[in-house]
Design a protein around this motif. Structure first.
Motif, short mmCIF file in Angstrom:
data_model
loop_
_atom_site.label_atom_id
_atom_site.label_comp_id
_atom_site.label_asym_id
_atom_site.label_seq_id
_atom_site.Cartn_x
_atom_site.Cartn_y
_atom_site.Cartn_z
N VAL A 10 -63.23 -14.99 -3.73
CA VAL A 10 -64.67 -14.70 -3.64
C VAL A 10 -65.52 -14.52 -4.90
CG1 VAL A 10 -66.03 -13.03 -2.55
CG2 VAL A 10 -63.94 -13.39 -1.31
N ARG A 11 -66.76 -15.24 -4.67
CA ARG A 11 -67.65 -14.97 -5.82
C ARG A 11 -68.54 -14.49 -5.53
NH1 ARG A 11 -66.23 -18.66 -10.12
NH2 ARG A 11 -64.14 -18.99 -9.77
N GLU A 12 -69.44 -13.67 -6.40
CA GLU A 12 -70.70 -13.02 -6.33
C GLU A 12 -71.86 -13.96 -6.46
OE1 GLU A 12 -73.47 -9.72 -8.41
OE2 GLU A 12 -71.36 -9.39 -8.36
N GLY A 59 -71.39 -11.57 -1.51
CA GLY A 59 -69.93 -12.14 -1.75
C GLY A 59 -70.01 -13.31 -0.87
N GLU A 61 -67.16 -17.13 -0.46
CA GLU A 61 -65.90 -18.01 -1.16
C GLU A 61 -66.33 -19.00 -2.06
OE1 GLU A 61 -62.66 -20.75 1.18
OE2 GLU A 61 -63.25 -19.19 2.26
N LYS A 62 -65.41 -19.09 -3.13
CA LYS A 62 -65.67 -20.03 -4.16
C LYS A 62 -65.88 -21.32 -3.58
CE LYS A 62 -63.60 -22.25 -8.19
NZ LYS A 62 -62.25 -22.01 -8.92
#
Length: 93
Positions: A10-12, A59, A61-62
């Motif tokens: 997970v990415r911000e 957040g 998902e990449k």
């Protein structure tokens, strides 16, 4: 270890509202995400970003998509700029 499949990274989401379109797209890509325009359009290339979804600090998902609206992406392309939810409970009357 989690059962049932691989752990998803997970990415911000960076907050790019107010940035020029080129800079905003570069920042979103730098976070490992994909900038796109509204309604499946390509990433904006001109103007200033006036809204985004998901919002900054959320957040995702990449490799997920971040929808960016520039100041011209409303009426010209038929995709309205998203508005915040207004509530009478928040009215400071």
């Amino acid at each position: 270890m989690r059962k049932g499949g691989p752990v998803r990274e997970v990415r911000e989401v960076p907050d790019v509202v107010g940035f020029g379109a080129d800079d905003a797209c570069a920042i979103v890509r730098g976070a490992g995400l994909i900038p796109v325009g509204p309604k499946g359009a390509g990433a904006p290339t001109v103007g200033v970003i006036v809204a985004q979804r998901p919002i900054g600090a959320a957040g995702i998902e990449k490799g997920g998509e971040v929808i960016l609206w520039n100041q011209d992406s409303g009426g010209a392309h038929g995709a309205p700029v998203p508005r915040g939810h207004e509530s009478a409970a928040l009215d400071p009357v």
